[in-house]
Scaffold this active site. Structure first.
Site, short mmCIF file in Angstrom:
data_model
loop_
_atom_site.label_atom_id
_atom_site.label_comp_id
_atom_site.label_asym_id
_atom_site.label_seq_id
_atom_site.Cartn_x
_atom_site.Cartn_y
_atom_site.Cartn_z
N ASP A 13 36.11 54.80 17.73
CA ASP A 13 36.43 54.01 16.85
C ASP A 13 35.07 53.02 16.19
O ASP A 13 35.70 51.68 16.01
CB ASP A 13 37.26 53.70 15.86
N LYS A 16 31.08 55.40 14.56
CA LYS A 16 30.36 56.46 14.42
C LYS A 16 30.24 57.46 13.82
O LYS A 16 29.09 57.88 13.26
CB LYS A 16 30.65 57.03 15.55
N GLY A 40 38.28 60.04 13.73
CA GLY A 40 38.15 59.81 12.58
C GLY A 40 37.65 58.81 11.94
O GLY A 40 37.05 58.24 12.76
N HIS A 41 36.84 59.62 11.29
CA HIS A 41 35.24 59.22 11.09
C HIS A 41 34.65 58.45 9.65
O HIS A 41 34.98 59.79 9.19
CB HIS A 41 33.81 59.95 11.25
N GLN A 219 35.11 60.00 19.91
CA GLN A 219 36.21 59.48 20.25
C GLN A 219 35.10 58.61 21.15
O GLN A 219 33.66 58.01 21.18
CB GLN A 219 36.67 60.18 22.14
P1 GDP Z 1 34.17 56.33 14.42
O1 GDP Z 1 35.61 56.68 14.44
O2 GDP Z 1 33.38 55.69 15.36
O3 GDP Z 1 33.47 57.00 13.34
O4 GDP Z 1 34.59 54.82 13.42
P2 GDP Z 1 36.21 54.98 12.13
O5 GDP Z 1 35.67 55.33 11.09
O6 GDP Z 1 37.25 55.34 13.10
O7 GDP Z 1 36.22 53.25 12.32
C1 GDP Z 1 35.20 52.33 11.97
C2 GDP Z 1 35.69 51.38 10.58
O8 GDP Z 1 35.33 50.46 10.94
C3 GDP Z 1 36.03 52.08 9.59
O9 GDP Z 1 37.32 52.03 8.45
C4 GDP Z 1 34.34 52.17 8.78
O10 GDP Z 1 34.17 51.52 7.34
C5 GDP Z 1 34.62 50.20 9.36
N1 GDP Z 1 33.45 49.67 10.21
C6 GDP Z 1 31.42 50.34 10.00
N2 GDP Z 1 30.95 49.51 10.09
C7 GDP Z 1 31.68 47.88 10.21
C8 GDP Z 1 31.06 47.07 10.37
O11 GDP Z 1 30.43 47.20 10.29
N3 GDP Z 1 31.44 45.89 9.25
C9 GDP Z 1 33.00 46.46 8.76
N4 GDP Z 1 33.91 45.12 8.63
N5 GDP Z 1 33.55 47.54 8.76
C10 GDP Z 1 32.90 48.73 9.66
P1 IMO Z 2 36.60 58.98 16.92
O1 IMO Z 2 36.14 59.41 17.42
C1 IMO Z 2 40.54 56.40 19.27
C2 IMO Z 2 42.44 57.99 21.93
C3 IMO Z 2 44.01 58.38 21.65
C4 IMO Z 2 44.87 58.54 22.62
C5 IMO Z 2 43.90 59.34 24.10
C6 IMO Z 2 44.00 60.60 24.16
O2 IMO Z 2 37.50 57.91 15.54
O3 IMO Z 2 36.77 57.67 17.82
P2 IMO Z 2 43.88 62.64 22.06
O4 IMO Z 2 44.46 63.26 20.71
O5 IMO Z 2 43.06 63.09 22.24
O6 IMO Z 2 44.50 63.54 23.81
O7 IMO Z 2 44.34 61.40 22.51
O8 IMO Z 2 42.36 59.62 23.13
N1 IMO Z 2 41.46 58.73 20.72
C7 IMO Z 2 41.54 58.56 19.83
N2 IMO Z 2 40.86 57.13 19.96
N3 IMO Z 2 39.17 56.76 18.33
C8 IMO Z 2 39.26 58.24 18.31
O9 IMO Z 2 38.49 59.72 17.88
C9 IMO Z 2 40.16 59.26 19.24
N4 IMO Z 2 40.29 60.36 19.99
C10 IMO Z 2 41.19 60.22 20.67
O10 IMO Z 2 44.76 57.24 20.99
O11 IMO Z 2 44.37 57.24 23.33
MG MG Z 3 37.41 56.64 15.03
#
Ligand code: GDP
Ligand code: IMO
Ligand code: MG
Length: 405
Positions: A13, A16, A40-41, A219
């Site tokens: 998170d 990416k 979850g991207h 991840q």
């Molecule tokens: P990922 O799993 O690495 O793709 O990241 P996620 O999408 O799960 O989580 C990142 C969250 O932060 C999402 O809700 C993005 O929309 C948000 N986000 C990404 N970059 C920024 C930033 O620079 N500032 C803020 N406020 N939110 C951001």
């Molecule tokens: P993105 O791509 C954050 C965490 C879960 C748990 C551990 C194992 O959005 O960054 P799993 O279901 O993979 O067997 O769970 O890994 N986890 C993540 N945490 N971002 C993710 O994906 C994750 N995918 C798995 O919360 O601790």
């Molecule tokens: Mg994510």
């Protein structure tokens, strides 16, 4: 054409999806190589939010070919639903634009049920990821190529009977009959099978043709099955090695990008040395809207941990950093950063001055407040890796490139 890999440097998170989306405009092919719908991207384009789990974030670029590689585990029901979702959002997804490896392993509803039954101590996403990789490793997994030669039903039946037996005899739980599960999967299989192909050969061909390839990690490094905080990890290789085994080709990456969140978050259980369980942690969670895109769970929050990032760089050979969520630190003063550990294991922090300005609409790195620029410089100096991108908001437009002298 340059080849790029974007990887999470922390516990996922980091942003990416947003960084991949920004780079995808100049990529011919975008590749997911590990993980599944546990990811979850989130990508925000002109205020419109998209959340992707299995389909690479390159789908938003409208031109790139997107590949789900052999290292991924694919829940066909989930993928069919995601295809419907993106189509509804007006994105074109044809079998020309999305390719799924026949070597990828299937996540069935049995894997999900098993994960939900046993994954609580890790705090998994409950998406069946661990059980699917478990079956891959014990060589009883069902690969997506079986959708094409129509052998998947028998394979799922054999596996399903085993899971039902295990659930009943060991865990005193009743899983649904195999026929019911297969019937549930039928419509999704009909949709997904059109996308299945030999992505290794397709990717190789693209590389030979000099196309620009972008790899999208899911991840983060600290969740890697080998290099993460085992056993509190996911079940795949989230580090750069996973890109090779999970795609089947060698790519000489010009850009090996670490996505680094300006502070640290973690979902699920496991160690988190700089975690803040006080009001500061709650404040970071609020400012960063730190709730999981897949499960909606609140993310644990803490300070940036440079020694852990250095470890992460060791595993991946990062040569560039994309620093995200810097805007979420506005108003926090001082900002602490972990820089080391004492011999007895205590965390050593430095305190850096914060800034009060809202930086969400800053367009140039030069226009950031001095303290903010210093924070970025401090990270770069400590890690010895240039910070090439700075992100100050979720929208595609809120990313700045930073010139490296
Ligand atoms: P990922 O799993 O690495 O793709 O990241 P996620 O999408 O799960 O989580 C990142 C969250 O932060 C999402 O809700 C993005 O929309 C948000 N986000 C990404 N970059 C920024 C930033 O620079 N500032 C803020 N406020 N939110 C951001
Ligand atoms: P993105 O791509 C954050 C965490 C879960 C748990 C551990 C194992 O959005 O960054 P799993 O279901 O993979 O067997 O769970 O890994 N986890 C993540 N945490 N971002 C993710 O994906 C994750 N995918 C798995 O919360 O601790
Ligand atoms: Mg994510």
């Amino acid at each position: 054409m340059p080849n790029t890999i974007v990887l999470g440097s922390q516990w996922g998170d980091e942003g990416k999806g947003k960084i991949v989306d920004g780079l995808a405009a100049n990529a011919d092919v975008v590749v997911r190589f590990q993980g599944g719908a546990n990811a979850g991207h989130t990508v925000v384009v002109e205020g419109k939010k998209y959340v992707l789990h299995l389909i690479p974030s390159g789908i938003l670029s409208k031109t790139a070919v997107n590949i789900i590689g052999n290292g991924c585990v694919v829940d066909v029901i989930e993928l069919a639903a995601e295809l419907e979702y993106v189509a509804k959002e007006g994105l074109e997804v044809t079998p020309q634009r999305l390719r799924v490896s026949g070597g990828a392993h299937m996540v069935t509803p049995f894997h999900r049920l098993f994960d939900q039954m046993l994954g609580a101590h890790i705090g998994t996403t409950g998406r069946g990821i661990g059980p699917a990789y478990r079956d891959k490793a014990r060589r009883v997994g069902v690969r997506l190529e079986s959708l094409v030669d129509d052998t998947w039903r028998d394979k799922v039946k054999t596996l399903g009977e085993e899971y039902r037996h295990l659930a009943r005899c060991v865990y005193d739980q009743e899983f649904p009959p195999v026929e019911e599960i297969i019937a549930q999967m039928e419509p999704a299989v009909a949709v997904v099978k059109e996308f299945v192909g030999d992505t290794q050969a397709e990717l190789f061909e693209a590389l030979q043709a000099g196309k620009s390839i972008l790899f999208e990690g899911a991840q983060g490094t600290l969740l890697d099955i080998d290099h993460g905080t085992y056993p509190f990890v996911t079940s795949s290789s989230t580090t750069i090695g996973g890109a090779y085994t999970g795609s089947g080709v060698f790519v000489d990456f010009d850009h090996r990008i670490a996505v680094v969140k300006a502070y640290t978050t973690r979902v699920g259980n496991g160690p988190f040395p700089t975690e803040l369980t006080d009001e500061m942690g709650a404040l970071l969670q609020k400012k960063g809207h730190e709730f999981g895109a897949t499960t909606g769970r609140p993310r644990r929050c803490g300070w940036l941990d440079l020694p852990l990032l250095a470890r992460s760089a060791m595993a991946n050979g990062f040569n560039e950093i994309a620093l995200t969520k810097l805007d979420c630190l506005s108003g926090i003063d001082p900002i602490k950063v972990a820089v080391g550990r004492t011999p007895s294991g205590e965390i050593e922090y430095v305190e850096l001055p914060g800034w009060s300005e809202n930086i969400e609409s800053v367009q140039k790195v030069g226009d950031l407040p001095e303290a903010c620029k210093d924070y970025v410089q401090f990270i770069e100096d400590q890690l010895g890796i240039p910070v090439r991108w700075v992100s100050v908001g979720p929208d595609r437009a809120q990313t700045m490139t930073r010139e490296i002298p």
